[in-house]
Each structure stands twice: as C-alpha cells, then as structure tokens.
Design a protein around this motif. Structure first.
Motif, short mmCIF file in Angstrom:
data_model
loop_
_atom_site.label_atom_id
_atom_site.label_comp_id
_atom_site.label_asym_id
_atom_site.label_seq_id
_atom_site.Cartn_x
_atom_site.Cartn_y
_atom_site.Cartn_z
N ALA A 187 10.32 1.43 -5.63
CA ALA A 187 9.74 0.15 -5.22
C ALA A 187 8.25 0.34 -4.99
N ALA A 188 7.49 -0.68 -5.38
CA ALA A 188 6.03 -0.64 -5.22
C ALA A 188 5.55 -2.05 -4.88
N PRO A 189 5.63 -2.44 -3.59
CA PRO A 189 5.30 -3.82 -3.23
C PRO A 189 3.88 -4.25 -3.59
N PRO B 156 2.05 6.66 1.14
CA PRO B 156 0.91 5.83 0.75
C PRO B 156 0.67 5.92 -0.76
N ALA B 157 0.45 4.79 -1.39
CA ALA B 157 0.28 4.74 -2.85
C ALA B 157 -0.90 5.59 -3.31
N HIS B 158 -1.95 5.71 -2.51
CA HIS B 158 -3.14 6.45 -2.94
C HIS B 158 -2.88 7.95 -3.10
N GLN B 159 -1.79 8.47 -2.56
CA GLN B 159 -1.51 9.89 -2.71
C GLN B 159 -0.42 10.17 -3.74
N VAL B 160 -0.12 9.20 -4.57
CA VAL B 160 0.89 9.35 -5.62
C VAL B 160 0.20 9.31 -6.98
N ALA C 202 4.52 1.19 -11.75
CA ALA C 202 5.71 0.47 -12.20
C ALA C 202 6.99 1.14 -11.71
N ARG C 203 7.98 0.33 -11.41
CA ARG C 203 9.29 0.85 -11.03
C ARG C 203 9.82 1.71 -12.18
N GLY C 204 10.37 2.87 -11.84
CA GLY C 204 10.91 3.79 -12.83
C GLY C 204 9.90 4.80 -13.34
N GLN C 205 8.62 4.64 -13.01
CA GLN C 205 7.58 5.55 -13.46
C GLN C 205 7.76 6.92 -12.81
N LYS C 206 7.56 7.98 -13.59
CA LYS C 206 7.66 9.35 -13.09
C LYS C 206 6.38 9.67 -12.32
N VAL C 207 6.55 10.20 -11.08
CA VAL C 207 5.41 10.42 -10.20
C VAL C 207 5.53 11.74 -9.45
N GLY D 214 0.81 -1.22 0.00
CA GLY D 214 0.00 0.00 0.00
C GLY D 214 0.84 1.26 0.00
N GLU D 215 2.15 1.12 0.00
CA GLU D 215 3.05 2.26 -0.04
C GLU D 215 3.96 2.18 -1.26
#
Length: 152
Positions: free
Chosen positions: A76-78, A110-114, A83-88, A34-35
């Motif tokens: 990293a995105a467990p 947290p992934a939801h705020q990216v 995706a790894r390397g994606q611009k965010v 989730g992160e």
C-alpha cells in the motif's frame, strides 16, 4: 485485492537472549500519507539488531519488532510514491528502533527511505544487501569523502 489484517512478527518485549524474541500475531500496520506498507519478502540479520536485543540500545521502547532492512513488494502507498506490487528495498532510518522493523510479514516505513529495485536476484540474496551496501557507501563517500577523479 485485499491483504490480511494480521501478520506474524518476531516481537521483543524486553532485552535478552534469542529466546526474548517471540513469534506473535500482530495487526498489519496501516500506512499514513508519506509512508509505504511493504510486504516483507526477506531481510538481513545484523549486528546492530543483536546489540539492540541484548539491551545496548538504551532509547528503544518495548514491545518492538526489530529489523533495520527489508526487501519486498509495495502492499500500500497512500501517497502514490510507488506502485502497489513494485519490488523495493529499505534500510535504517529508525527501522526496528524508533518504529517497528522488518522481522515481520509487513512493515510500514517512510516513503523517502524506500527505493525501487529491478533485479532477478532471489529474495534471500537481495535481503542481505541493503544494509551492507549502505555501510560500504557511507564508508567510501562519508567516511573517506571520495569524489570522482580522486585517484581511486
């Protein structure tokens, strides 16, 4: 490709002037499901961080890495959210106050705020945008409650 286990970060151990921020070696945070772990390419400097550093955020726990916004790439995105390397880009949601923020080479959020971003803007320009856009968006849609067809 593995990333480093340590990073440089500007750490605040107590409220104070600019000298209260110290550059330290810290462990790279490990993202939980989730992160996302973001390799920080740039971040903005904001008034809220100044106020926090000066001691006007009473609930902050020290030591803390400040920084309420960041742009960079996914390291990293467990949970597989991006995706790894994606611009965010990411902004607020407790960054730099509830958990360590972007004044570091890596930040875990947290992934939801990216949000994924597609742009050719250089990092130093892109890094100043997340909080500024969030402020404008909030003022227009939450503060003024503008809606489609409202005459603006």
């Amino acid at each position: 490709m593995a990333f480093p286990t340590t990073m440089k970060a500007a750490v605040l151990h107590a409220s104070g002037g600019p000298e209260a921020l110290t550059i330290e070696d810290r462990p790279v945070p490990v993202p939980q499901p989730g992160e996302l772990l973001i390799r920080v390419a740039a971040f903005g400097l904001n008034r809220s961080e100044l106020l926090t550093r000066q001691g006007h955020s009473p609930n902050i726990r020290f030591p803390r890495i400040l920084g309420i916004e960041a742009v960079g790439t996914v390291a990293a995105a467990p949970g597989g959210a991006l995706a790894r390397g994606q611009k965010v880009a990411t902004v607020m949601g407790g960054m730099g106050r509830v958990f360590d923020g972007s004044y570091a080479q890596y930040t875990c959020v947290p992934a939801h705020q990216v949000r994924s971003v597609r742009t050719d803007l250089p990092w130093e320009k892109l890094g100043a945008l997340p909080e500024m856009l969030q402020t404008a968006w909030g003022a227009l849609l939450r503060g003024l409650r503008l809606q489609r067809g409202s005459g603006c």
